[in-house]
Scaffold this motif. Sequence first.
Motif, PDB file in Angstrom:
ATOM      1  N   MET A   1      41.591 -37.926   6.573  1.00 60.38           N
ATOM      2  CA  MET A   1      40.846 -36.738   6.141  1.00 60.38           C
ATOM      3  C   MET A   1      39.715 -36.467   7.127  1.00 60.38           C
ATOM      4  O   MET A   1      38.973 -37.377   7.485  1.00 60.38           O
ATOM      5  N   ARG A   2      39.595 -35.218   7.542  1.00 57.72           N
ATOM      6  CA  ARG A   2      38.525 -34.840   8.473  1.00 57.72           C
ATOM      7  C   ARG A   2      37.661 -33.758   7.835  1.00 57.72           C
ATOM      8  O   ARG A   2      38.173 -32.712   7.414  1.00 57.72           O
ATOM      9  N   ILE A   3      36.352 -34.014   7.748  1.00 58.63           N
ATOM     10  CA  ILE A   3      35.403 -33.062   7.179  1.00 58.63           C
ATOM     11  C   ILE A   3      34.489 -32.559   8.281  1.00 58.63           C
ATOM     12  O   ILE A   3      33.867 -33.344   9.015  1.00 58.63           O
ATOM     13  N   LEU A   4      34.408 -31.250   8.402  1.00 56.49           N
ATOM     14  CA  LEU A   4      33.519 -30.610   9.367  1.00 56.49           C
ATOM     15  C   LEU A   4      32.168 -30.352   8.717  1.00 56.49           C
ATOM     16  O   LEU A   4      32.094 -29.775   7.631  1.00 56.49           O
ATOM     17  N   VAL A   5      31.105 -30.801   9.353  1.00 59.74           N
ATOM     18  CA  VAL A   5      29.745 -30.548   8.878  1.00 59.74           C
ATOM     19  C   VAL A   5      29.052 -29.711   9.938  1.00 59.74           C
ATOM     20  O   VAL A   5      28.820 -30.170  11.056  1.00 59.74           O
ATOM     21  N   VAL A   6      28.756 -28.461   9.590  1.00 63.28           N
ATOM     22  CA  VAL A   6      28.156 -27.539  10.554  1.00 63.28           C
ATOM     23  C   VAL A   6      26.675 -27.361  10.252  1.00 63.28           C
ATOM     24  O   VAL A   6      26.305 -26.845   9.192  1.00 63.28           O
ATOM     25  N   ASN A   7      25.835 -27.795  11.170  1.00 62.66           N
ATOM     26  CA  ASN A   7      24.423 -27.453  11.149  1.00 62.66           C
ATOM     27  C   ASN A   7      24.312 -26.075  11.791  1.00 62.66           C
ATOM     28  O   ASN A   7      24.567 -25.941  12.990  1.00 62.66           O
ATOM     29  N   PRO A   8      23.935 -25.032  11.057  1.00 64.31           N
ATOM     30  CA  PRO A   8      23.969 -23.689  11.633  1.00 64.31           C
ATOM     31  C   PRO A   8      22.892 -23.411  12.673  1.00 64.31           C
ATOM     32  O   PRO A   8      22.938 -22.364  13.320  1.00 64.31           O
ATOM     33  N   ASN A   9      21.905 -24.316  12.825  1.00 66.88           N
ATOM     34  CA  ASN A   9      20.954 -24.105  13.915  1.00 66.88           C
ATOM     35  C   ASN A   9      21.435 -24.840  15.162  1.00 66.88           C
ATOM     36  O   ASN A   9      22.431 -25.550  15.135  1.00 66.88           O
ATOM     37  N   ILE A  42      16.212 -22.558  11.040  1.00 67.60           N
ATOM     38  CA  ILE A  42      16.421 -21.384  10.197  1.00 67.60           C
ATOM     39  C   ILE A  42      15.319 -21.358   9.152  1.00 67.60           C
ATOM     40  O   ILE A  42      15.322 -22.145   8.196  1.00 67.60           O
ATOM     41  N   GLU A  43      14.377 -20.438   9.347  1.00 71.70           N
ATOM     42  CA  GLU A  43      13.192 -20.383   8.493  1.00 71.70           C
ATOM     43  C   GLU A  43      12.835 -18.950   8.104  1.00 71.70           C
ATOM     44  O   GLU A  43      11.720 -18.689   7.664  1.00 71.70           O
ATOM     45  N   SER A  44      13.777 -18.025   8.250  1.00 67.49           N
ATOM     46  CA  SER A  44      13.539 -16.628   7.910  1.00 67.49           C
ATOM     47  C   SER A  44      14.881 -15.942   7.690  1.00 67.49           C
ATOM     48  O   SER A  44      15.931 -16.473   8.073  1.00 67.49           O
ATOM     49  N   HIS A  45      14.834 -14.760   7.087  1.00 68.66           N
ATOM     50  CA  HIS A  45      16.062 -13.978   6.924  1.00 68.66           C
ATOM     51  C   HIS A  45      16.648 -13.607   8.286  1.00 68.66           C
ATOM     52  O   HIS A  45      17.875 -13.578   8.453  1.00 68.66           O
ATOM     53  N   TYR A  46      15.785 -13.331   9.239  1.00 73.14           N
ATOM     54  CA  TYR A  46      16.221 -12.990  10.601  1.00 73.14           C
ATOM     55  C   TYR A  46      16.969 -14.165  11.224  1.00 73.14           C
ATOM     56  O   TYR A  46      18.066 -14.002  11.774  1.00 73.14           O
ATOM     57  N   ASP A  47      16.362 -15.363  11.139  1.00 71.25           N
ATOM     58  CA  ASP A  47      17.032 -16.566  11.651  1.00 71.25           C
ATOM     59  C   ASP A  47      18.402 -16.737  11.008  1.00 71.25           C
ATOM     60  O   ASP A  47      19.399 -17.026  11.674  1.00 71.25           O
ATOM     61  N   GLU A  48      18.426 -16.570   9.685  1.00 67.88           N
ATOM     62  CA  GLU A  48      19.669 -16.807   8.957  1.00 67.88           C
ATOM     63  C   GLU A  48      20.763 -15.838   9.391  1.00 67.88           C
ATOM     64  O   GLU A  48      21.909 -16.232   9.629  1.00 67.88           O
ATOM     65  N   ALA A  49      20.401 -14.563   9.517  1.00 68.66           N
ATOM     66  CA  ALA A  49      21.400 -13.569   9.913  1.00 68.66           C
ATOM     67  C   ALA A  49      21.973 -13.875  11.292  1.00 68.66           C
ATOM     68  O   ALA A  49      23.185 -13.762  11.516  1.00 68.66           O
TER      69      ALA A  49
END
Length: 251
Positions: A1-9, A42-49
């Motif tokens: 089993m392989r699980i991908l963990v994505v840190n979006p920053n 990621i610390e704002s809506h802008y960062d998140e988008a």
Amino acid sequence: MRILVVNPNTTASMTATIGACAARVTDAEVVAVNPSMGPASIESHYDEALAVPGLLAEIGRGERDGAQGTVVACFGDPGLDAAREIAIGPVVGIAEAAMHVATLLGRTFAVVTTLSRTIGTAHDLVSRYGFTDRCVAIRACDIPVLDLELPGSDARRVVTELCREVVERDGADVVVLGCAGMADFCAEVSATIGVPVVDGVAAAVKLVESLIALGLTTSRRDEYAPPPAKPYSGPLQPFERRVGPVPVGSI
């Protein structure tokens, strides 16, 4: 089993910490990655988008490389709905995982997060996941995400004391850590304050592992069906949809 963990920053050192915390709770192969484009934290809506395109590209790449399920390792659960549209396997966000697990451990929980500007987003997620009557407090330690891992940082002490406060003053039975960058604090904080403390990274990994083992993934009825094919222009052209459940582009 392989699980991908994505840190979006794009902060690789944080990705390494997240990956190590994920690997400790599972016998599955954990592949922890972060995009090469996007914000450092990621610390704002802008960062998140602006983090979402890189997140989606990593999910597409990870599934092509054999990942069977994905964790979105940011407490805002950015891009979660879009990720579920394109991914073949199950996708779980760390905020939703942590909150669901917290409700199995006590009647009430509180969230301890980073900057006060993210409290509104946390409230929105509590409401979205149906736990408004279970969450008694959301408190911010006002430590920027990237400062959590600075050598000599006072972050652990500050986070621990705030966790103690939400238990003693707000009546939380369980504490949810509201940032993937706090994953390494979890056991230490729990031992110090004497109540369960939930790290969303670990919780999400175990939920994804369970969904894979059960042979379950996102329903393709209506909302989470693959997005319709259409042209995309400019820098987002590699994300243009064709036939199939994952992005064509490999940014």
